[in-house]
Design an enzyme around this catalytic site. Structure first.
Site, short mmCIF file in Angstrom:
data_model
loop_
_atom_site.label_atom_id
_atom_site.label_comp_id
_atom_site.label_asym_id
_atom_site.label_seq_id
_atom_site.Cartn_x
_atom_site.Cartn_y
_atom_site.Cartn_z
N THR A 137 -1.10 -1.22 -14.80
CA THR A 137 -1.51 -2.57 -15.17
C THR A 137 -2.54 -2.55 -16.30
O THR A 137 -3.30 -1.59 -16.44
CB THR A 137 -2.12 -3.27 -13.92
OG1 THR A 137 -2.79 -4.45 -14.32
CG2 THR A 137 -3.15 -2.38 -13.22
N ASP A 138 -2.62 -3.66 -17.02
CA ASP A 138 -3.68 -3.81 -18.04
C ASP A 138 -5.05 -3.99 -17.40
O ASP A 138 -6.08 -3.87 -18.07
CB ASP A 138 -3.37 -4.99 -18.98
CG ASP A 138 -3.24 -6.34 -18.28
OD1 ASP A 138 -3.36 -6.39 -17.05
OD2 ASP A 138 -3.01 -7.35 -18.99
N GLU A 139 -5.07 -4.27 -16.08
CA GLU A 139 -6.36 -4.54 -15.42
C GLU A 139 -7.25 -3.29 -15.39
O GLU A 139 -8.46 -3.41 -15.19
CB GLU A 139 -6.14 -5.08 -14.00
CG GLU A 139 -5.30 -6.34 -14.04
CD GLU A 139 -5.27 -7.14 -12.75
OE1 GLU A 139 -6.21 -7.04 -11.96
OE2 GLU A 139 -4.29 -7.87 -12.56
N TYR A 179 -8.53 -3.22 -6.57
CA TYR A 179 -7.13 -3.03 -7.01
C TYR A 179 -7.09 -2.26 -8.33
O TYR A 179 -6.44 -1.23 -8.45
CB TYR A 179 -6.42 -4.38 -7.16
CG TYR A 179 -5.14 -4.31 -7.98
CD1 TYR A 179 -4.06 -3.57 -7.52
CD2 TYR A 179 -5.04 -4.96 -9.22
CE1 TYR A 179 -2.88 -3.47 -8.28
CE2 TYR A 179 -3.87 -4.87 -9.97
CZ TYR A 179 -2.80 -4.13 -9.50
OH TYR A 179 -1.65 -4.04 -10.25
N LYS A 224 -5.67 1.52 -9.21
CA LYS A 224 -4.60 1.77 -10.19
C LYS A 224 -5.12 2.73 -11.28
O LYS A 224 -4.40 3.62 -11.72
CB LYS A 224 -4.12 0.47 -10.83
CG LYS A 224 -3.34 -0.45 -9.91
CD LYS A 224 -2.04 0.14 -9.41
CE LYS A 224 -0.98 0.28 -10.47
NZ LYS A 224 0.33 0.72 -9.89
P1 NAD Z 1 4.74 -6.19 -5.22
O1 NAD Z 1 3.49 -6.32 -4.43
O2 NAD Z 1 5.63 -7.37 -5.38
O3 NAD Z 1 5.65 -5.02 -4.62
C1 NAD Z 1 5.13 -3.77 -4.24
C2 NAD Z 1 6.20 -3.04 -3.46
O4 NAD Z 1 5.67 -1.75 -3.07
C3 NAD Z 1 6.61 -3.76 -2.17
O5 NAD Z 1 8.02 -3.76 -2.04
C4 NAD Z 1 5.97 -2.91 -1.07
O6 NAD Z 1 6.70 -2.93 0.15
C5 NAD Z 1 5.99 -1.53 -1.70
N1 NAD Z 1 4.96 -0.63 -1.14
C6 NAD Z 1 3.65 -0.90 -0.93
N2 NAD Z 1 3.03 0.19 -0.41
C7 NAD Z 1 3.98 1.16 -0.34
C8 NAD Z 1 3.96 2.51 0.09
N3 NAD Z 1 2.83 3.09 0.56
N4 NAD Z 1 5.10 3.24 0.04
C9 NAD Z 1 6.25 2.67 -0.41
N5 NAD Z 1 6.34 1.39 -0.82
C10 NAD Z 1 5.22 0.65 -0.80
O7 NAD Z 1 4.29 -5.62 -6.63
P2 NAD Z 1 4.89 -5.85 -8.08
O8 NAD Z 1 4.30 -7.06 -8.66
O9 NAD Z 1 6.37 -5.69 -8.02
O10 NAD Z 1 4.25 -4.60 -8.83
C11 NAD Z 1 4.95 -3.38 -9.01
C12 NAD Z 1 4.07 -2.42 -9.79
O11 NAD Z 1 3.73 -3.01 -11.05
C13 NAD Z 1 2.74 -2.11 -9.11
O12 NAD Z 1 2.46 -0.74 -9.29
C14 NAD Z 1 1.73 -2.98 -9.83
O13 NAD Z 1 0.44 -2.39 -9.82
C15 NAD Z 1 2.32 -3.01 -11.22
N6 NAD Z 1 1.96 -4.22 -11.99
C16 NAD Z 1 2.29 -5.47 -11.55
C17 NAD Z 1 1.95 -6.58 -12.31
C18 NAD Z 1 2.31 -7.99 -11.90
O14 NAD Z 1 1.96 -8.94 -12.62
N7 NAD Z 1 3.04 -8.20 -10.82
C19 NAD Z 1 1.27 -6.42 -13.52
C20 NAD Z 1 0.92 -5.14 -13.92
C21 NAD Z 1 1.30 -4.04 -13.16
P1 TYD Z 2 -3.04 -13.36 -9.91
O1 TYD Z 2 -1.67 -13.93 -9.90
O2 TYD Z 2 -3.68 -13.03 -8.60
O3 TYD Z 2 -3.02 -12.10 -10.87
P2 TYD Z 2 -4.26 -11.18 -11.42
O4 TYD Z 2 -5.46 -11.45 -10.62
O5 TYD Z 2 -3.70 -9.81 -11.17
O6 TYD Z 2 -4.39 -11.51 -12.86
O7 TYD Z 2 -4.01 -14.37 -10.66
C1 TYD Z 2 -3.79 -14.77 -12.00
C2 TYD Z 2 -4.97 -15.61 -12.42
O8 TYD Z 2 -4.95 -16.82 -11.66
C3 TYD Z 2 -6.32 -14.95 -12.16
O9 TYD Z 2 -7.21 -15.30 -13.20
C4 TYD Z 2 -6.78 -15.59 -10.85
C5 TYD Z 2 -6.19 -17.00 -10.92
N1 TYD Z 2 -5.85 -17.61 -9.62
C6 TYD Z 2 -6.35 -18.88 -9.31
O10 TYD Z 2 -7.08 -19.52 -10.10
N2 TYD Z 2 -6.03 -19.42 -8.09
C7 TYD Z 2 -5.25 -18.76 -7.19
O11 TYD Z 2 -5.02 -19.29 -6.07
C8 TYD Z 2 -4.73 -17.46 -7.53
C9 TYD Z 2 -3.87 -16.70 -6.58
C10 TYD Z 2 -5.06 -16.93 -8.77
#
Ligand code: NAD
Ligand code: TYD
Length: 363
Positions: free
Chosen positions: A132-134, A158, A162
């Site tokens: 992630t960019d975070e 988190y 990561k």
């Molecule tokens: P998500 O939470 O929707 O899905 C995560 C999946 O991982 C789930 O299916 C869960 O069951 C599985 N999981 C969790 N713990 C596990 C373990 N110990 N062993 C096996 N499986 C496990 O997440 P996502 O949004 O699909 O994110 C996927 C990846 O992308 C993550 O690594 C996340 O950090 C990264 N990412 C997500 C975002 C975003 O905006 N969603 C942005 C940047 C990076």
């Molecule tokens: P989120 O979807 O949790 O992603 P991330 O924290 O990984 O960026 O949140 C996106 C943005 O929205 C973040 O600035 C937090 C804000 N947010 C709210 O304002 N209200 C909410 O209920 C949630 C879940 C997020």
């Protein structure tokens, strides 16, 4: 030939596997623990001869070893993670267990497996870690976007977990020669996202006329990446990325949270009118501790080296996403378990800000 996807039953994993198979990629074996965020229904419609789901933990070394022995994947795409910042602040333990210790255990088994491969298989093998960019921390309004050289400065459990996993992946490349690739992407949105995240939460709350909870002043900025663009980018990095390198993936769509929420309200007003503007449901609540103010991604390396650029503009992507949630009520029902409702009560059950507190946010 097979590829292995960890976390494939989650939001990005599901979209990645669908995109991969639609592009004619090899069969996929998914390892997923099916936590609250994983949904096996997502993968049910995939052809059985091209996709296998194995339920288990990336930290279970015996299981990982067996999968590697049985399926001999030519690539592993690691998406398994605990992913919700608010949950990480509430209880960081599972984030350390999965994102740090789990990734370590997975890497150990992959290192063992890689070390035993024939030369040709070893040359083609890849371990792609999705991050992630975070990890880069928070930007001010005028700061340049994150590049791959930006120093890590994670602010939540988190993002710290990561960042730790990214460091481990780097170290396994440098110390053991594991052929790794790492991608750091911005906020994803699109179909199949668990409704705890901003965009689906606002869509579903808006549909049921519940408050739309905005943290603090709502002026925090995220760069939104449509999930199918992200899936395509991961596949391109796997095919063309230079081993040991990191690639940032952005959506080129920086928006404040309030802008995003107001756009969702406008779409809901058109599609599911409730007799008053959905924006009336917006409610400012207490800010997230350590809330990162702005994320922005410089994707120059991805576009110049790999030739990848996102295709989806934010307006079309958001409209597609709203339509998907409207058209899939049974999926929505299936992910809203009792445990999820408890999380909502626990996290959002506190009193909203009073008028004076809201005024102080504006000043
Ligand atoms: P998500 O939470 O929707 O899905 C995560 C999946 O991982 C789930 O299916 C869960 O069951 C599985 N999981 C969790 N713990 C596990 C373990 N110990 N062993 C096996 N499986 C496990 O997440 P996502 O949004 O699909 O994110 C996927 C990846 O992308 C993550 O690594 C996340 O950090 C990264 N990412 C997500 C975002 C975003 O905006 N969603 C942005 C940047 C990076
Ligand atoms: P989120 O979807 O949790 O992603 P991330 O924290 O990984 O960026 O949140 C996106 C943005 O929205 C973040 O600035 C937090 C804000 N947010 C709210 O304002 N209200 C909410 O209920 C949630 C879940 C997020």
């Amino acid at each position: 030939m097979t590829i292995m996807v960890t976390g494939g039953a989650g939001f990005i994993g599901t979209n990645l596997i669908i995109t991969w198979l639609a592009q004619g990629g090899e069969p996929v074996v998914t390892l997923d623990k099916l936590t609250y965020a994983g949904n096996s229904l997502n993968l049910n419609l995939l052809p059985k001869d091209r996709h296998t789901l194995i339920v288990g933990d990336i930290g279970d070394r015996e299981l990982v070893r067996k999968i590697l022995t049985d399926y001999k994947p030519r690539a592993i795409l690691n998406l398994a993670a605990e992913t919700h910042v608010d949950r990480s602040i509430d209880g960081p333990g599972t984030f350390i267990e999965t994102n740090v210790v789990g990734t370590f255990n997975l890497l150990e088994e992959v290192r063992r497996h890689y070390g035993a491969l024939e030369i040709n298989d070893a040359e083609n093998f890849r371990f792609l870690h999705v991050s992630t960019d975070e990890v880069y921390g928070s930007l001010g309004p005028q700061d340049p976007p994150f590049t791959e050289k930006t120093a890590f400065a994670p602010n939540s459990p988190y993002s710290a977990s990561k960042a730790a996993s990214d460091h481990l992946v780097r170290a396994y490349h440098i110390s053991y020669g594991l052929p790794t690739l790492t991608t750091n992407c911005s906020n994803n949105y699109g179909p199949y996202q668990f409704p705890e995240k901003l965009i689906p939460l606002m869509i579903l709350n808006g549909l049921t006329e519940k408050p739309l909870p905005v943290y603090g002043d709502g002026q925090q900025i995220r760069d939104w990446l449509f999930v199918t663009d992200h899936a395509r980018a991961i596949i391109e990095v796997l095919n063309k990325g230079r081993v040991g390198e990191t690639y940032n993936i952005g959506g080129g769509a920086e928006k404040s949270n309030l802008e995003v929420i107001r756009s969702i309200c406008t779409l809901l007003d058109q599609r599911k009118p409730i007799g008053r503007p959905h924006a009336d449901l917006i409610e400012h609540i207490r800010d997230r501790p350590g809330h990162d103010r702005r994320y922005a991604i410089d994707s120059t390396k991805l576009s110049s080296e790999i030739g990848f650029n996102p295709q989806m503009d934010f307006e079309t992507g958001l409209s597609t996403t709203v339509n998907w949630y409207l058209d899939n009520p049974s999926w929505v029902e299936s992910v809203q378990s009792g445990a999820y409702r408890q999380w909502l009560d626990h996290h959002y059950g506190k009193a909203p800000l009073n008028g004076q507190e809201i005024d102080s946010l504006k000043s």
